[in-house]
Design a protein around this motif. Sequence first.
Motif, PDB file in Angstrom:
ATOM      1  N   LEU A   1       0.827  -1.200   0.000  1.00  0.00           N
ATOM      2  CA  LEU A   1       0.000   0.000   0.000  1.00  0.00           C
ATOM      3  C   LEU A   1       0.866   1.257   0.000  1.00  0.00           C
ATOM      4  O   LEU A   1       0.588   2.220  -0.724  1.00  0.00           O
ATOM      5  CB  LEU A   1      -0.919   0.002   1.224  1.00  0.00           C
ATOM      6  CG  LEU A   1      -1.721   1.288   1.454  1.00  0.00           C
ATOM      7  CD1 LEU A   1      -2.737   1.497   0.338  1.00  0.00           C
ATOM      8  CD2 LEU A   1      -2.424   1.246   2.808  1.00  0.00           C
ATOM      9  N   ASP A   2       1.929   1.256   0.805  1.00  0.00           N
ATOM     10  CA  ASP A   2       2.799   2.421   0.889  1.00  0.00           C
ATOM     11  C   ASP A   2       3.408   2.734  -0.480  1.00  0.00           C
ATOM     12  O   ASP A   2       3.481   3.903  -0.883  1.00  0.00           O
ATOM     13  CB  ASP A   2       3.895   2.187   1.922  1.00  0.00           C
ATOM     14  CG  ASP A   2       4.712   3.434   2.194  1.00  0.00           C
ATOM     15  OD1 ASP A   2       4.132   4.419   2.696  1.00  0.00           O
ATOM     16  OD2 ASP A   2       5.918   3.430   1.893  1.00  0.00           O
ATOM     17  N   ASP A   3       3.830   1.718  -1.196  1.00  0.00           N
ATOM     18  CA  ASP A   3       4.374   1.918  -2.547  1.00  0.00           C
ATOM     19  C   ASP A   3       3.318   2.532  -3.462  1.00  0.00           C
ATOM     20  O   ASP A   3       3.606   3.447  -4.240  1.00  0.00           O
ATOM     21  CB  ASP A   3       4.863   0.589  -3.133  1.00  0.00           C
ATOM     22  CG  ASP A   3       6.125   0.070  -2.459  1.00  0.00           C
ATOM     23  OD1 ASP A   3       6.849   0.883  -1.852  1.00  0.00           O
ATOM     24  OD2 ASP A   3       6.378  -1.150  -2.536  1.00  0.00           O
ATOM     25  N   ASP A   4       2.091   2.012  -3.374  1.00  0.00           N
ATOM     26  CA  ASP A   4       1.012   2.528  -4.218  1.00  0.00           C
ATOM     27  C   ASP A   4       0.677   3.978  -3.859  1.00  0.00           C
ATOM     28  O   ASP A   4       0.413   4.803  -4.741  1.00  0.00           O
ATOM     29  CB  ASP A   4      -0.238   1.661  -4.073  1.00  0.00           C
ATOM     30  CG  ASP A   4      -0.073   0.288  -4.707  1.00  0.00           C
ATOM     31  OD1 ASP A   4       0.851   0.122  -5.527  1.00  0.00           O
ATOM     32  OD2 ASP A   4      -0.873  -0.618  -4.372  1.00  0.00           O
ATOM     33  N   LEU A   5       0.688   4.297  -2.572  1.00  0.00           N
ATOM     34  CA  LEU A   5       0.375   5.657  -2.149  1.00  0.00           C
ATOM     35  C   LEU A   5       1.419   6.645  -2.668  1.00  0.00           C
ATOM     36  O   LEU A   5       1.088   7.771  -3.065  1.00  0.00           O
ATOM     37  CB  LEU A   5       0.279   5.738  -0.628  1.00  0.00           C
ATOM     38  CG  LEU A   5      -0.939   5.053   0.006  1.00  0.00           C
ATOM     39  CD1 LEU A   5      -0.810   5.043   1.537  1.00  0.00           C
ATOM     40  CD2 LEU A   5      -2.242   5.734  -0.401  1.00  0.00           C
ATOM     41  N   LYS A   6       2.690   6.242  -2.654  1.00  0.00           N
ATOM     42  CA  LYS A   6       3.742   7.120  -3.180  1.00  0.00           C
ATOM     43  C   LYS A   6       3.515   7.397  -4.663  1.00  0.00           C
ATOM     44  O   LYS A   6       3.738   8.511  -5.137  1.00  0.00           O
ATOM     45  CB  LYS A   6       5.122   6.477  -2.964  1.00  0.00           C
ATOM     46  CG  LYS A   6       5.624   6.568  -1.533  1.00  0.00           C
ATOM     47  CD  LYS A   6       7.047   6.068  -1.397  1.00  0.00           C
ATOM     48  CE  LYS A   6       7.127   4.560  -1.467  1.00  0.00           C
ATOM     49  NZ  LYS A   6       8.489   4.054  -1.153  1.00  0.00           N
ATOM     50  N   GLN A   7       3.061   6.369  -5.386  1.00  0.00           N
ATOM     51  CA  GLN A   7       2.828   6.542  -6.815  1.00  0.00           C
ATOM     52  C   GLN A   7       1.612   7.423  -7.100  1.00  0.00           C
ATOM     53  O   GLN A   7       1.668   8.305  -7.962  1.00  0.00           O
ATOM     54  CB  GLN A   7       2.639   5.173  -7.475  1.00  0.00           C
ATOM     55  CG  GLN A   7       3.892   4.331  -7.537  1.00  0.00           C
ATOM     56  CD  GLN A   7       5.016   5.025  -8.300  1.00  0.00           C
ATOM     57  OE1 GLN A   7       4.797   5.544  -9.396  1.00  0.00           O
ATOM     58  NE2 GLN A   7       6.211   5.035  -7.720  1.00  0.00           N
ATOM     59  N   ILE A   8       0.537   7.212  -6.379  1.00  0.00           N
ATOM     60  CA  ILE A   8      -0.662   7.994  -6.690  1.00  0.00           C
ATOM     61  C   ILE A   8      -0.533   9.448  -6.238  1.00  0.00           C
ATOM     62  O   ILE A   8      -1.236  10.318  -6.754  1.00  0.00           O
ATOM     63  CB  ILE A   8      -1.943   7.369  -6.106  1.00  0.00           C
ATOM     64  CG1 ILE A   8      -1.950   7.441  -4.580  1.00  0.00           C
ATOM     65  CG2 ILE A   8      -2.137   5.964  -6.611  1.00  0.00           C
ATOM     66  CD1 ILE A   8      -3.299   7.112  -3.988  1.00  0.00           C
ATOM     67  N   GLU A   9       0.380   9.721  -5.312  1.00  0.00           N
ATOM     68  CA  GLU A   9       0.577  11.108  -4.896  1.00  0.00           C
ATOM     69  C   GLU A   9       0.991  11.965  -6.094  1.00  0.00           C
ATOM     70  O   GLU A   9       0.571  13.122  -6.223  1.00  0.00           O
ATOM     71  CB  GLU A   9       1.628  11.192  -3.789  1.00  0.00           C
ATOM     72  CG  GLU A   9       1.790  12.596  -3.221  1.00  0.00           C
ATOM     73  CD  GLU A   9       2.741  12.640  -2.044  1.00  0.00           C
ATOM     74  OE1 GLU A   9       2.678  13.638  -1.291  1.00  0.00           O
ATOM     75  OE2 GLU A   9       3.540  11.702  -1.860  1.00  0.00           O
TER      76      GLU A   9
ATOM     77  N   GLN B   1       3.436   4.447   9.083  1.00  0.00           N
ATOM     78  CA  GLN B   1       4.838   4.349   9.492  1.00  0.00           C
ATOM     79  C   GLN B   1       4.974   4.337  11.012  1.00  0.00           C
ATOM     80  O   GLN B   1       5.770   3.572  11.566  1.00  0.00           O
ATOM     81  CB  GLN B   1       5.627   5.511   8.890  1.00  0.00           C
ATOM     82  CG  GLN B   1       5.861   5.385   7.399  1.00  0.00           C
ATOM     83  CD  GLN B   1       6.257   6.698   6.747  1.00  0.00           C
ATOM     84  OE1 GLN B   1       6.521   7.689   7.429  1.00  0.00           O
ATOM     85  NE2 GLN B   1       6.289   6.721   5.421  1.00  0.00           N
ATOM     86  N   ILE B   2       4.217   5.185  11.692  1.00  0.00           N
ATOM     87  CA  ILE B   2       4.225   5.179  13.159  1.00  0.00           C
ATOM     88  C   ILE B   2       3.683   3.852  13.668  1.00  0.00           C
ATOM     89  O   ILE B   2       4.168   3.282  14.643  1.00  0.00           O
ATOM     90  CB  ILE B   2       3.406   6.356  13.714  1.00  0.00           C
ATOM     91  CG1 ILE B   2       4.126   7.674  13.458  1.00  0.00           C
ATOM     92  CG2 ILE B   2       3.130   6.184  15.206  1.00  0.00           C
ATOM     93  CD1 ILE B   2       5.412   7.843  14.223  1.00  0.00           C
ATOM     94  N   GLY B   3       2.652   3.359  12.992  1.00  0.00           N
ATOM     95  CA  GLY B   3       2.133   2.033  13.304  1.00  0.00           C
ATOM     96  C   GLY B   3       1.065   2.019  14.386  1.00  0.00           C
ATOM     97  O   GLY B   3       0.537   3.053  14.792  1.00  0.00           O
ATOM     98  N   GLU B   4       0.790   0.833  14.848  1.00  0.00           N
ATOM     99  CA  GLU B   4      -0.314   0.621  15.776  1.00  0.00           C
ATOM    100  C   GLU B   4      -0.046   1.270  17.137  1.00  0.00           C
ATOM    101  O   GLU B   4      -0.945   1.846  17.748  1.00  0.00           O
ATOM    102  CB  GLU B   4      -0.544  -0.882  15.938  1.00  0.00           C
ATOM    103  CG  GLU B   4      -1.704  -1.232  16.829  1.00  0.00           C
ATOM    104  CD  GLU B   4      -1.980  -2.730  16.838  1.00  0.00           C
ATOM    105  OE1 GLU B   4      -2.922  -3.144  17.538  1.00  0.00           O
ATOM    106  OE2 GLU B   4      -1.254  -3.474  16.150  1.00  0.00           O
ATOM    107  N   PHE B   5       1.189   1.190  17.603  1.00  0.00           N
ATOM    108  CA  PHE B   5       1.500   1.627  18.964  1.00  0.00           C
ATOM    109  C   PHE B   5       2.013   3.067  18.952  1.00  0.00           C
ATOM    110  O   PHE B   5       3.202   3.341  19.157  1.00  0.00           O
ATOM    111  CB  PHE B   5       2.496   0.655  19.605  1.00  0.00           C
ATOM    112  CG  PHE B   5       1.988  -0.760  19.606  1.00  0.00           C
ATOM    113  CD1 PHE B   5       0.944  -1.129  20.447  1.00  0.00           C
ATOM    114  CD2 PHE B   5       2.512  -1.699  18.732  1.00  0.00           C
ATOM    115  CE1 PHE B   5       0.447  -2.430  20.432  1.00  0.00           C
ATOM    116  CE2 PHE B   5       2.027  -3.002  18.719  1.00  0.00           C
ATOM    117  CZ  PHE B   5       0.987  -3.363  19.573  1.00  0.00           C
ATOM    118  N   VAL B   6       1.093   3.969  18.721  1.00  0.00           N
ATOM    119  CA  VAL B   6       1.413   5.378  18.523  1.00  0.00           C
ATOM    120  C   VAL B   6       2.122   5.972  19.732  1.00  0.00           C
ATOM    121  O   VAL B   6       3.087   6.740  19.601  1.00  0.00           O
ATOM    122  CB  VAL B   6       0.124   6.167  18.229  1.00  0.00           C
ATOM    123  CG1 VAL B   6       0.415   7.654  18.096  1.00  0.00           C
ATOM    124  CG2 VAL B   6      -0.546   5.635  16.973  1.00  0.00           C
TER     125      VAL B   6
END
Length: 364
Positions: free
Chosen positions: A233-241, A261-266
């Motif tokens: 998903l992160d790769d796709d988000l970078k592309q669609i930006e 990136q921060i993840g579940e345990f904010v």
Amino acid sequence: MASFRKKIQLIRGLFNRQVAKTGPFVVTWDIVGRCNLQCIGCPYHTPLRSHNSSAPDFPFEVFTRLCDELKDLDTCSLVLQGSGEPFLHPDLFRMIQTAKANGFEVVILTNGTFLDRDWCKRLLESKPDTLKVSLWATSPSEFEQNYPGTPRRMFSRITDGLNTLSDLKEIEGASIPETILYFVINRNNYKSVNSAVDLALNTGCDGLHFSIMHDSSGRVDSLMLDEEETHRLDDDLKQIEKRLNHFNLTNNIDRIRFRYQIGEFVLNHIPCYINWFHVRIRLDGHVFPCIRCAPEMDFGNVHTQSFEEIWNGKTSRAFRQLTMKRQTGSKITETCDCRYCCFVSDNMRIHRIFRFIRPFVQKA
């Protein structure tokens, strides 16, 4: 947008550790509990559990009083949504007009099913600043997965409504409401983020924003992304930006990528400053820092207290002191649910400034 003076007042409050020197920047407001859809991940109306939608709508008279009080506290924005669909509230447009008359930026979060020509005209007349249309799908088949039990033709009803609003804005030369397609990511649709860009473009939206599906009940854990899926998903988000910027569509790609990136345990990474800039007013009038805070974090009720009494009341001040003392990595309370916090970027903006002086304030 908050003024420089208001930001300085926020910092002054942080130095005090308990008492805010300015009102909340943003108030999120549940104005109705009923809904005509059953999104699979909705905490209120998911078809995976029974729910009670019999609570009365938020009273217009109380809303009007609170707008006056929030104006005096220099609040900037009101987000009108619901534990249901705000377009079901009979006084929605009066609420928008009242809020605008008091100088607030007004954001509406809707499922988009009411956007026929007449309703779109009323939106243009009442002039909310932003309309966020929550749509968890890019096709009728994907819609069926995310809205089980809802006819797939409802997908076209929503997209037709977006086109209608776009056409009317063009005819009238209107720039508001800014129309945002609000796409909640889960395992059923995470491969479709590029298609979501197409959908936003084809329906005349002004922007595309993403959010992470949050499941506090554990009933739809199977729809949460695993580590491999999150990387894809992160790769796709970078592309669609790049596409979004090319077509001048507003987006929150930086914010959504940061949440992943921060993840579940904010709280392992960033302290919580939520109660210095935001509150959630629930349908029953109870006020919380945010919707995921523990029941004991109930600051008061707007039906029996003024907002100023609640905002700097005993429980609110205690919560601020608690978060100020809390060490990174520890929970705020045992039952606060801070996983994939949607305010993490806001907290980080404050923390970047305050982290250097926070240790001295804690010892004072």
